[in-house]
Design a protein around this motif. Structure first.
Motif, short mmCIF file in Angstrom:
data_model
loop_
_atom_site.label_atom_id
_atom_site.label_comp_id
_atom_site.label_asym_id
_atom_site.label_seq_id
_atom_site.Cartn_x
_atom_site.Cartn_y
_atom_site.Cartn_z
N ILE A 1 33.39 20.35 -0.19
CA ILE A 1 33.24 19.02 -0.80
C ILE A 1 34.57 18.29 -0.88
O ILE A 1 34.67 17.10 -0.58
N TRP A 2 35.60 19.02 -1.28
CA TRP A 2 36.87 18.36 -1.62
C TRP A 2 37.93 18.58 -0.54
O TRP A 2 39.13 18.63 -0.85
N GLY B 1 29.85 17.90 -6.83
CA GLY B 1 30.10 16.68 -6.07
C GLY B 1 29.17 16.59 -4.88
O GLY B 1 28.13 17.27 -4.85
N ILE B 2 29.55 15.74 -3.93
CA ILE B 2 28.72 15.54 -2.73
C ILE B 2 29.65 15.65 -1.52
O ILE B 2 30.63 14.91 -1.41
N LYS C 1 23.11 9.27 -0.06
CA LYS C 1 22.94 7.89 -0.51
C LYS C 1 23.78 7.63 -1.76
O LYS C 1 24.37 6.56 -1.92
N LEU C 2 23.81 8.61 -2.65
CA LEU C 2 24.62 8.44 -3.86
C LEU C 2 26.11 8.46 -3.51
O LEU C 2 26.92 7.75 -4.12
N ARG C 3 26.49 9.26 -2.54
CA ARG C 3 27.89 9.25 -2.09
C ARG C 3 28.26 7.90 -1.49
O ARG C 3 29.32 7.35 -1.77
N TRP C 4 27.34 7.39 -0.67
CA TRP C 4 27.56 6.05 -0.09
C TRP C 4 27.72 5.01 -1.20
O TRP C 4 28.60 4.17 -1.15
N ARG C 5 26.87 5.09 -2.19
CA ARG C 5 26.88 4.10 -3.27
C ARG C 5 28.14 4.19 -4.13
O ARG C 5 28.72 3.19 -4.50
N TYR C 6 28.58 5.43 -4.42
CA TYR C 6 29.64 5.57 -5.43
C TYR C 6 31.00 6.03 -4.88
O TYR C 6 32.00 5.87 -5.56
N VAL C 7 31.01 6.66 -3.70
CA VAL C 7 32.27 7.25 -3.26
C VAL C 7 32.80 6.60 -1.99
O VAL C 7 33.98 6.30 -1.90
N ALA D 1 19.00 4.65 -2.78
CA ALA D 1 20.46 4.47 -2.88
C ALA D 1 20.82 3.45 -3.95
O ALA D 1 21.80 2.72 -3.84
N LEU E 1 26.19 14.10 -11.32
CA LEU E 1 26.90 13.37 -10.26
C LEU E 1 27.52 12.09 -10.83
O LEU E 1 28.62 11.70 -10.43
N ARG F 1 30.61 13.16 -12.56
CA ARG F 1 31.66 13.51 -11.59
C ARG F 1 32.27 12.28 -10.94
O ARG F 1 33.48 12.23 -10.75
N TYR F 2 31.46 11.30 -10.60
CA TYR F 2 31.97 10.21 -9.76
C TYR F 2 32.11 8.86 -10.45
O TYR F 2 32.82 7.99 -9.96
#
Lengths: 426, 426
Positions: free
Chosen positions: A269-270, A299-300, A339-345, B297, B340, B343-344
């Motif tokens: 992840i990291w 995490g994602i 999708k959540l990674r796209w939205r938040y990270v 998303a 999540l 975390r983010y």
């Protein structure tokens, strides 16, 4: 050994041939000759005209699924302790449970349940962590061998930070036990293979890593471990390995980061860009475990980046940090988490598509076993027959819609049949 | 109307009495007198000594679950179109499917499947969006009434931005149809209640909102809608309502944001602190739909903040943006997504605990129906009997462990019985 049969499997056949691509062949024939797929055909080719036909009716037929990362001894506490982060969860739940496997009777009982559930699931192949106990690991391998599943199993190595209950005395003890294990199982199995399994850097001293490197050179074994699951864990590795440029580099310096022998790293992840480049260079298989990574608040993982850089990615249940052993569920979770990674990270990294995660769960992870995870000619004939008739519907769906829906709604009740190397598992 | 029975339900009884608190009463008796719970007792009190005992053996007994937000007409495409964001997903999948419900025959067929599945699930009560079609909405209400479930159902209002296929001609048409619906169903149902259902601000003109306010004053109906699901949607509302301080304020200015008549707002992901204060002041029920919010998303709602500010929170499946109607799954998803978010997005907001989401799925959402969602004395006797024996286990688990595990691993196969108001549903 069961006979590898030859037959034509008739149905709606769906499979990947490359990343992101999904082929759908309605009412077609997947040809199995002695366990090997000969391709998929709309009409029966002359050469296979005398093979028996097994008609799956209106079922979907897909390649078997590979679980690239799971922990068999954690089966008893799947779905428990979900209010903790990685390092606490390890100390409170994982290590005490794994310590129970010094008791062969417990191991037999628990592993029998686990293997039976795995057999009934959509998983055809799995790469599995056992515990550090040689006897229990052999019990697990015996059970897996009779299940018909194709697996890699690792006796875990850990000579530090496991507490008094779950730790080997020294690097030498750990290496000696590993050699004893490898010797005892030699020639015992056809479907069950050993894999080197240093738990993760915090569990393995430099001396132990050196011993494992020697064993790898001697036995030519692949390796599985964990990489960059949790920020605290990454910081800890930095302390433990001050001379390593990164967590990945700690494995690389030990000569245990892929290269000539394949390696699976769970989570990832990291990792930073340099690590990703190293992963690509060394042919690392990433075992992406989205449910586990949410459950432990880890995490994602940056899977879009891995795909863009050409790093191999398969899916893992990571039971019991992942609560369910289902790789169908892992596909759905991988899409959701991306999708959540796209939205938040990372708004630049497009969410994963259904076709992409389908590839990961079939060919992506399957390729660790060789030509596995597709119905391309020359591939192992691993197949699942999916009966989705209980997922009711007031109107007709396209095959691709039925398949997408299946990963969100299907479960083991809908697995009407399962073949591995052309042999029916049920 | 089925008779509301009186009996003692014996089992391992688990329930919430306040947010974050989970009571576990092994081998106890939940007393049902004419559909109302009289409390939970270790020994049978004198006053109830003559009631018949129904022994659930080693099962867990929990309150029924409330789905605070779902769309019945979207059942046919659950698990589909998951590669899209909200506004595209509405235009490509949702609106065309909902348009089919002008056909009563289709509505009958599709809704019959939906209601049967809901009946078999762990849900005892639900608050449901139908479509804008009066006849189809009545078909749904007829089916729900015979199912034994307790529900609110809303004929949807939308007089703009639905396209040609799914939009009412004008605010007046929409209001007239709503009045026709309310008149036609008057006195028809005991278990199925109407709820005002403006789809969301982008679907409802200011004139329509005014008409709905008049209807609400006349009929004293609660209301359900959507709030701040997606950043693009929020921006759109800003354009549509230049005089509103926020999305919440757009409802508030129309007099349709809780207060004297309760309101459920689904999602509430992108609300600011002022909106949260307004939500609290107006007694808004948040329908938290974590699976839907990942699938589209949309993001992760700030549930910890809502809890801290005293805003009411229940769980919603939001089918078909949520793929499954399971509120057990919604509990697990709520925990995972909160991790999540921690975390983010917000390292100060502690992840949700199992006890907190259990409350949301039972008492949190249930309280929209009155005294519902607990085994406290005076509460409606809604109960689920959970048989987790198929979730095998090599060692004994505590009851609380069995319950936590159940939300991750249980499914409709494990629902051995279901009571609503003391009446067995199956």
């Amino acid at each position: 050994m069961k006979k590898r049969e030859s037959f034509l499997l008739k149905g709606h056949i769906c499979y990947s041939n490359e990343q992101g691509k999904l082929l759908v062949k309605p009412d077609s024939y997947a040809v199995c000759r002695e366990g090997i797929c000969q391709g998929v055909f709309k009409e029966i080719p002359e050469a296979f005209a005398d093979l028996p036909i097994r008609d799956t009716g209106d079922c979907l037929v897909i390649p078997g699924l590979t679980d690239l990362h799971t922990h068999a001894p954690q089966y008893p506490f799947r779905g428990l302790g979900m209010d903790l982060e990685l390092l606490d969860w390890l100390n409170i739940h994982t290590f005490p449970e794994e310590a129970r496997y010094k008791d062969a009777e417990y191991a037999q009982r628990a592993y029998a349940m686990y293997v039976e559930d795995l057999k009934q699931s959509a998983v055809t192949r799995a790469v599995i962590f056992a515990t550090l106990h040689v006897e229990a690991t052999e019990i697990l391998m015996d059970l897996l061998e009779s299940s018909g599943l194709e697996t890699y199993v690792g006796k875990v190595n850990m000579d530090r930070n496991g507490g008094t209950e779950l730790q080997e005395e020294s690097a030498q003890t750990s290496a000696r036990e590993t050699r004893r294990w490898l010797k005892e199982i030699e020639g015992s199995y056809i479907h069950t293979r050993p894999i080197l399994t240093p738990r993760f850097i915090p569990s393995c001293s430099d001396s132990l890593m050196k011993e494992l490197k020697k064993i790898q050179e001697e036995y030519h074994l692949p390796l599985q471990s964990h990489l960059s699951e949790n920020p605290q864990e990454v910081a800890w590795v930095k302390e433990l390995c001050p001379n390593a440029a990164s967590y990945s580099d700690a494995y690389f310096q030990a000569g245990l980061f892929g290269g000539s022998e394949p390696a699976i790293m769970a989570h990832c992840i990291w990792v930073d860009d340099e690590e990703i480049a190293l992963m690509k260079q060394q042919g690392i298989y990433v075992a992406h475990c989205p449910q586990s990574n949410a459950n432990l608040a880890s995490g994602i993982a940056p899977i879009r980046k891995f795909l863009e850089k050409g790093v191999r990615v398969g899916l893992g249940s990571d039971m019991a940090a992942g609560s369910t052993p289902s790789i169908l569920r892992a596909m759905a979770d991988a899409v959701q988490c991306s999708k959540l990674r796209w939205r938040y990270v990372d708004p630049v990294a497009k969410p994963l598509t259904f076709a992409e995660v389908f590839y990961m769960g079939t060919l992506g992870g399957g390729s660790f076993f060789g030509k596995v995870g597709s119905f391309l000619p020359g591939y192992a004939f691993d197949a699942l027959i999916l009966d989705d008739s209980s997922l009711r519907q007031p109107r007709r769906l396209e095959l691709l819609e039925r398949l997408e829906r299946f990963i969100y709604l299907g479960d083991d009740r809908n697995i009407a049949g399962k073949y591995i190397n052309g042999v029916p598992v049920f």
